[in-house]
Design a protein around this motif. Structure first.
Motif, mmCIF file in Angstrom:
data_model
loop_
_atom_site.group_PDB
_atom_site.id
_atom_site.type_symbol
_atom_site.label_atom_id
_atom_site.label_comp_id
_atom_site.label_asym_id
_atom_site.label_seq_id
_atom_site.Cartn_x
_atom_site.Cartn_y
_atom_site.Cartn_z
ATOM 1 N N UNK A 18 50.831 34.080 50.955
ATOM 2 C CA UNK A 18 49.467 34.554 51.208
ATOM 3 C C UNK A 18 49.409 36.082 51.273
ATOM 4 N N UNK A 19 50.580 36.714 51.383
ATOM 5 C CA UNK A 19 50.628 38.174 51.340
ATOM 6 C C UNK A 19 50.170 38.742 50.012
ATOM 7 N N UNK A 20 50.046 37.891 48.993
ATOM 8 C CA UNK A 20 49.508 38.361 47.709
ATOM 9 C C UNK A 20 48.042 38.770 47.860
ATOM 10 N N UNK A 21 47.345 38.199 48.842
ATOM 11 C CA UNK A 21 45.988 38.662 49.147
ATOM 12 C C UNK A 21 46.022 40.131 49.554
ATOM 13 N N UNK A 22 46.994 40.486 50.392
ATOM 14 C CA UNK A 22 47.156 41.879 50.823
ATOM 15 C C UNK A 22 47.481 42.766 49.636
ATOM 16 N N UNK A 23 48.302 42.281 48.721
ATOM 17 C CA UNK A 23 48.583 43.016 47.482
ATOM 18 C C UNK A 23 47.280 43.402 46.798
ATOM 19 N N UNK A 24 46.353 42.444 46.668
ATOM 20 C CA UNK A 24 45.081 42.731 46.016
ATOM 21 C C UNK A 24 44.259 43.760 46.768
ATOM 22 N N UNK A 25 44.249 43.658 48.106
ATOM 23 C CA UNK A 25 43.515 44.638 48.924
ATOM 24 C C UNK A 25 44.077 46.035 48.683
ATOM 25 N N UNK A 26 45.409 46.152 48.749
ATOM 26 C CA UNK A 26 46.047 47.457 48.556
ATOM 27 C C UNK A 26 45.789 47.985 47.147
ATOM 28 N N UNK A 27 45.847 47.099 46.170
ATOM 29 C CA UNK A 27 45.621 47.495 44.782
ATOM 30 C C UNK A 27 44.244 48.142 44.622
ATOM 31 N N UNK A 28 43.242 47.577 45.296
ATOM 32 C CA UNK A 28 41.887 48.127 45.210
ATOM 33 C C UNK A 28 41.754 49.412 46.015
ATOM 34 N N UNK A 76 58.933 37.826 42.712
ATOM 35 C CA UNK A 76 58.851 36.687 43.633
ATOM 36 C C UNK A 76 58.462 35.428 42.862
ATOM 37 N N UNK A 77 57.494 35.562 41.973
ATOM 38 C CA UNK A 77 57.044 34.426 41.174
ATOM 39 C C UNK A 77 58.132 33.952 40.219
ATOM 40 N N UNK A 78 58.818 34.880 39.585
ATOM 41 C CA UNK A 78 59.901 34.513 38.657
ATOM 42 C C UNK A 78 60.981 33.715 39.382
ATOM 43 N N UNK A 79 61.329 34.164 40.575
ATOM 44 C CA UNK A 79 62.376 33.481 41.352
ATOM 45 C C UNK A 79 61.922 32.084 41.754
ATOM 46 N N UNK A 299 52.691 32.108 39.653
ATOM 47 C CA UNK A 299 52.029 33.352 39.281
ATOM 48 C C UNK A 299 50.513 33.211 39.308
ATOM 49 N N UNK A 300 49.990 32.072 38.849
ATOM 50 C CA UNK A 300 48.537 31.868 38.844
ATOM 51 C C UNK A 300 47.986 31.892 40.263
ATOM 52 N N UNK A 301 48.725 31.309 41.196
ATOM 53 C CA UNK A 301 48.299 31.292 42.598
ATOM 54 C C UNK A 301 48.318 32.702 43.175
ATOM 55 N N UNK A 302 49.388 33.432 42.912
ATOM 56 C CA UNK A 302 49.491 34.802 43.424
ATOM 57 C C UNK A 302 48.390 35.677 42.842
ATOM 58 N N UNK A 303 48.097 35.498 41.568
ATOM 59 C CA UNK A 303 47.029 36.294 40.941
ATOM 60 C C UNK A 303 45.662 35.927 41.495
ATOM 61 N N UNK A 304 45.456 34.644 41.805
ATOM 62 C CA UNK A 304 44.198 34.235 42.424
ATOM 63 C C UNK A 304 44.019 34.920 43.773
ATOM 64 N N UNK A 305 45.111 34.965 44.572
ATOM 65 C CA UNK A 305 45.049 35.631 45.868
ATOM 66 C C UNK A 305 44.861 37.132 45.701
ATOM 67 N N UNK A 306 45.539 37.714 44.716
ATOM 68 C CA UNK A 306 45.364 39.156 44.444
ATOM 69 C C UNK A 306 43.915 39.457 44.110
#
Length: 339
Positions: A18-28, A76-79, A299-306
């Motif tokens: 769920x930290x991928x949500x934070x990735x998206x926040x930081x990205x913006x 993370x997704x690749x692993x 990856x699709x899940x992480x991108x959705x959260x991002x």
């Protein structure tokens, strides 16, 4: 219109994938040149997001930070492609982001209640170890202009330890994310450490005491409130974890609210706490996701959260961006109700 630069701190919660949500926040937020990040306090996935951002920022600026964050989550997704914990074909077909129906997840969850990670993983293998070594330049963290504060919990005392720029290592980040039912404790300087969420998720204190900025943006991953009543064993366990992982943070926020009402102007420490302007970026989506999805790194899940993180950050900027540097937008007084 060009805005004057505003110095801010970031407080990043942990929460597995769920930290991928934070990735998206930081990205913006990194797209906003008027926001200058002075310090970041992070726990677990929040700490790893912080380390990736700062590592990329040194020499690469905001674009370098954004690129390093994406590289981290891509790895993370690749692993995770080789993990036995995968969604069932039916969940994939129905678009459900959960492992609740995975026989291997159910079996591993049951085994974790009977056997420790010292039994199940005697060599202490953690795939994040190699990922962190590849992505994070710890030498850059040491000389970075952005302060980092990583929280881990000392097993022997139950107290938080804060790792700062010069002493943040891969082990410190792994300690901050060490759930004791899944991983062996991480030994640093002769002490054993578990997940920082037990003692601060994240810790606000160093942002108050060691940073000049008076504005802190909390990126919240663990829901503080849930309207539904937990009934199943999994739901009860998940809610217990959310309550315990939010408790220290809520105490610090309540202290800010109390000091605003009662701080003596001559008390420098109290005045610093009372003067903090708090903001929050969160999403209702987190109340809809199952606890098991914290282990889902498709990856699709992480991108959705991002993408949800970018949307939530944009909403915050639209509604409250003009208040940053002027006033709090998080209602801390509401946390005092009933106390």
């Amino acid at each position: 219109m060009t805005r004057d630069t505003v110095s801010i701190d970031l407080a990043l919660q942990g929460g597995g994938a769920h930290g991928a949500f934070t990735w998206g926040v930081l990205d913006r937020l990194l797209e906003e040149s008027w926001l200058k990040i002075e310090g970041i306090s992070g726990t677990s996935a929040g700490a790893m997001n912080a380390a990736a951002l700062i590592s990329g920022y040194v020499g690469g600026g905001a674009q370098g930070a954004r690129a390093t964050l994406e590289r981290f989550w891509r790895r993370v997704s690749d692993e995770a492609r080789f993990s036995p914990l995968q969604r069932t074909p039916l969940d994939v077909m129905l678009g459900r982001w959960t492992l609740d129906n995975s026989p291997l997840f159910i079996a591993s969850d049951m085994m974790s209640r009977l056997l420790s990670p010292y039994d199940l993983n005697p060599k202490g293998v953690n795939p994040l170890q190699q990922i962190l070594a590849e992505i994070i330049d710890f030498g850059k963290l040491e000389r970075a202009p952005i302060k980092i504060f990583v929280t881990a919990t000392c097993v022997s005392t139950g107290r938080a330890r804060i790792f700062r720029n010069a002493d943040v290592t891969a082990d410190a980040l792994l300690a901050s994310a060490c759930l004791p039912t899944m991983f062996q404790g991480v030994e640093i300087d002769g002490e054993l450490y578990w997940d920082g969420g037990y003692s601060g998720n994240p810790t606000i204190t160093p942002l108050v005491r060691e940073c000049v900025s008076r504005d802190t943006i909390l990126v919240q991953v663990n829901p503080i409130e849930r309207k539904d009543r937990p009934r199943s064993a999994t739901e009860i366990s998940n809610r217990l974890n959310e309550v315990s992982f939010n408790s220290v943070l809520l105490k610090e926020l309540r202290m800010i609210a109390l000091l605003r009402q009662a701080a003596n102007p001559g008390d420098k420490e109290g005045a610093r706490w009372a003067g903090m302007r708090m903001h929050r970026i969160s999403t209702e989506l987190m109340t809809e996701l199952s606890a098991s999805s914290k282990l889902l790194a498709e990856w699709r899940f992480l991108c959705m959260l991002r993408d949800e993180g970018r949307r939530a950050a944009q909403e915050f900027l639209d509604l409250s961006g003009a208040d940053v540097g002027k006033r709090s937008t998080l209602d801390l007084d509401s946390l005092l109700h009933g106390i």
